[in-house]
Design a protein around this motif. Structure first.
Motif, mmCIF file in Angstrom:
data_model
loop_
_atom_site.group_PDB
_atom_site.id
_atom_site.type_symbol
_atom_site.label_atom_id
_atom_site.label_comp_id
_atom_site.label_asym_id
_atom_site.label_seq_id
_atom_site.Cartn_x
_atom_site.Cartn_y
_atom_site.Cartn_z
ATOM 1 N N GLU A 457 0.772 -1.258 0.065
ATOM 2 C CA GLU A 457 -0.007 0.185 -0.030
ATOM 3 C C GLU A 457 0.947 1.136 -0.055
ATOM 4 O OE1 GLU A 457 -3.982 1.403 2.465
ATOM 5 O OE2 GLU A 457 -2.420 0.226 3.333
ATOM 6 N N TYR A 458 1.906 1.225 0.748
ATOM 7 C CA TYR A 458 2.825 2.447 1.061
ATOM 8 C C TYR A 458 3.372 2.555 -0.492
ATOM 9 C CZ TYR A 458 6.868 5.227 2.318
ATOM 10 O OH TYR A 458 7.727 6.218 2.398
ATOM 11 N N ASP A 459 4.149 1.313 -1.202
ATOM 12 C CA ASP A 459 4.555 1.562 -2.469
ATOM 13 C C ASP A 459 3.842 2.267 -3.440
ATOM 14 O OD1 ASP A 459 6.946 0.550 -1.468
ATOM 15 O OD2 ASP A 459 6.417 -1.526 -2.029
ATOM 16 N N ASN A 460 2.385 2.323 -3.194
ATOM 17 C CA ASN A 460 1.382 2.507 -4.314
ATOM 18 C C ASN A 460 0.895 3.732 -3.913
ATOM 19 O OD1 ASN A 460 1.840 0.158 -6.020
ATOM 20 N ND2 ASN A 460 0.576 -1.213 -4.858
ATOM 21 N N ALA A 461 0.980 4.389 -2.762
ATOM 22 C CA ALA A 461 0.533 5.409 -2.405
ATOM 23 C C ALA A 461 0.983 6.903 -2.881
ATOM 24 C CB ALA A 461 0.349 5.579 -0.932
ATOM 25 N N SER A 462 0.063 7.841 -3.259
ATOM 26 C CA SER A 462 0.624 9.020 -3.750
ATOM 27 C C SER A 462 0.934 9.903 -2.525
ATOM 28 C CB SER A 462 -0.476 9.799 -4.496
ATOM 29 O OG SER A 462 -1.587 9.838 -4.047
ATOM 30 N N ASP A 463 0.041 9.667 -1.701
ATOM 31 C CA ASP A 463 0.443 10.329 -0.173
ATOM 32 C C ASP A 463 1.015 9.236 0.667
ATOM 33 O OD1 ASP A 463 0.600 12.061 2.036
ATOM 34 O OD2 ASP A 463 -1.804 12.326 2.289
ATOM 35 N N LYS A 464 2.279 9.307 0.758
ATOM 36 C CA LYS A 464 2.965 8.299 1.784
ATOM 37 C C LYS A 464 2.856 8.411 3.139
ATOM 38 C CE LYS A 464 5.950 6.903 -2.063
ATOM 39 N NZ LYS A 464 5.108 5.487 -2.400
ATOM 40 N N MET A 465 2.828 9.984 3.495
ATOM 41 C CA MET A 465 2.586 10.625 4.836
ATOM 42 C C MET A 465 1.547 9.950 5.313
ATOM 43 S SD MET A 465 4.310 11.767 7.178
ATOM 44 C CE MET A 465 3.629 11.344 8.917
#
Length: 547
Positions: A457-465
């Motif tokens: 999910e983190y790898d694919n997220a545009s908003d990693k924060m």
């Protein structure tokens, strides 16, 4: 002992809250500097700190949707009377007792007493600034000044950081005495690591206003590599005695004596049980369900017969219940009264309050002999939190998404391990092992699946924060102090469940000065409202930042 200490400190400890006339004759019943015990003073300081912490933590959990916040409007929930206890405990008890202790400890070369006292003093000052902003410090705890003026929050923060440096020196210096230590059992290596971790927290809160200094400070701490590690967790442990004094976790009795107690957050439980499509491995440790299917009786759950508010529908927010499996709480700022649901609503589990592990037994919890019988803890600063703070710094200061992910994943893994290890060390170990032995997958497999999901999910997220903030928030169950700071500092996790009212008033970016300060200090000036931001919070004003 505390009563005797207070008789000596009548003027100093009450500060600007009140004043008293002292007889010129010596009081034979009063403790003086020559008769006071530094050991007893430090005992009281440590115990008062855990109460101060928990008061702020409970409020922070309510504001960040970890538990339910009652009242329909923020201004009704947080009045000038709401935080009287925080103020009096911090100034009249902790800071005054430390001021009394310090010269005694210096005279007796009690280095470890000084180290512990100054660490706690620094934490109290950080907390005061985080919740109020500008507060009295340089003129506070002065028997000759009943009307101290406030110091800028930034200068109080800097003073607290200096105290941490001094504490670190005390811990490294040989001295006399061997104080009772409720937190680390006289392990001063761990106290030193706590000091370094508190410096990390200090620099992280400064990153919005002093990014260069924050980066330099955090980089130095990383290079030293001496912050809290696995096994160094700063916690306060509770016992099982119900006799006076009651040694059990404060949130245990409310749910396991007559049943009921705290309403947990619909939104938080949804994140832990439904949002990802599978249960967080910690869900059964956090909560115990008294039923496995939610009620269809409107007298027990009124909202099931109501349509969600228009702003809930427009925003797609979860409403009323997080699912159908017995997770039974309340939405944010739900002001309803208490229906006959005490033996059905979801209650605190094994972590952190020492309740029951949820093994699907689904029975009422109105029995204080259940679970770990209140032998819980306050998770004040865990090793896992270090990794989450470093993840935020790596992403927001360094722009290093890979390092941020590594820190976040380490934080999740450490926290799940801490929760499960704690639970397996309690009376509930047998029930926990029996439950997982009967499942198709092991606990370890569930944890691996969770880590794999979040990593992808983190790898694919545009908003990693958002991912970092959400996972830190889900690891802060029992710690509203850090959840509240995270929320103000980052706005994460964003898109929080709003109040049921469309216009609930200003979210508290800081709290009003308490009544016991305002009515007794001629130099006190009240704030304009709950929307006043503390010095390190330069994020956009208004509720949009934290909603």
């Amino acid at each position: 002992m505390k009563k005797l200490i207070y008789s000596l400190l009548c003027a100093a400890t009450m500060l600007f809250a009140t004043s008293c006339d002292l007889d010129l004759l010596d009081n034979p019943n009063a403790v003086t500097a020559s008769t006071a015990s530094p050991d007893f003073l430090l005992n009281r300081i440590q115990l008062d700190y855990k109460d101060f912490y928990q008061g702020i933590s409970n409020t922070g959990m309510s504001l960040t949707r970890i538990v339910n916040q009652g009242s329909a409007l923020y201004e009704n929930a947080y009045t000038v009377q709401s935080t009287n206890g925080w103020w009096s405990n911090s100034y009249s008890n902790i800071l005054a007792d430390i001021a009394f202790l310090e010269p005694l400890a210096e005279e007796g070369n009690l280095q470890k007493h000084l180290g512990i006292a100054k660490t706690i003093k620094a934490m109290v000052l950080f907390h005061l600034v985080d919740v109020y902003g500008d507060v009295p410090y340089s003129q506070a705890v002065d028997a000759a000044n009943f009307n101290p003026e406030v110091d800028p929050g930034q200068s109080v923060y800097e003073a607290a950081a200096t105290l941490l440096d001094e504490a670190k020196t005390h811990f490294a210096t040989a001295g006399s005495g061997s104080p009772n230590d409720y937190y680390y059992g006289r392990n001063y290596t761990k106290w030193t690591r706590l000091v370094n971790t508190l410096k990390l927290r200090y620099f992280l809160n400064l990153r919005l206003t002093q990014e260069g200094a924050a980066k330099a400070g955090i980089d130095a701490l990383k290079a030293e590599n001496n912050m809290l590690k696995t096994g160094d967790d700063f916690i306060f442990r509770f016992g099982t005695s119900s006799a006076n004094p009651d040694s059990r976790h404060g949130n245990f009795a409310g749910s396991y004596t007559s049943g009921g107690g705290t309403y947990h957050s619909t939104y938080y439980m949804w994140h832990m049980t439904e949002a990802k499509g599978f249960d967080d491995p910690r869900a059964r440790f956090y909560w115990y369900r008294q039923v496995l299917v939610n009620s269809t009786n409107v007298d027990e759950i009124e909202c099931i017969a109501q349509i969600a508010p228009p702003h809930y529908l427009a925003g797609g927010f979860i409403y009323c219940l997080p699912g159908e499996r017995g997770y039974w709480g309340r939405d944010h700022l739900d002001p309803d009264g208490v229906p006959p649901d005490g033996l059905k609503r979801t209650v605190w589990g094994i972590y952190p309050v020492g309740g029951r592990f949820d093994n699907d037994s689904a029975s009422p919890t109105n029995n204080p002999a259940l679970g770990a019988q209140g032998e819980g803890l306050y998770p004040i600063m865990l090793a896992a939190y270090v990794d989450f703070m470093l993840a935020e710094a790596a992403l927001e200061i360094d722009g290093n998404t890979a390092a941020a992910k590594d820190f976040m994943m380490s934080g999740i893994e450490k926290h799940i391990s801490y929760v499960t290890s704690f639970a397996l060390s309690t009376r509930e170990a047998g029930a926990i092992n029996d439950f997982f032995d009967s499942q198709d997958t092991s606990l370890d497999e569930d944890i691996e699946a969770y880590l794999g999901y979040v990593g992808a999910e983190y790898d694919n997220a545009s908003d990693k924060m958002y991912i970092i903030g959400r996972e830190y928030w889900l690891s802060l169950f029992g710690n509203g102090v850090e959840a509240y700071n995270l929320y103000k500092r980052t706005g994460e996790p964003g898109n929080m469940q709003p109040a049921l009212e469309a216009n609930p008033g200003n979210f508290p970016r800081s709290f009003l000065y308490p009544n016991n300060y305002m009515v007794t200090n001629t130099n006190a000036t009240q704030k304009s409202g709950l929307d006043v931001q503390v010095f390190w919070d330069n994020n956009p004003a208004g509720n949009s930042w934290v909603y």
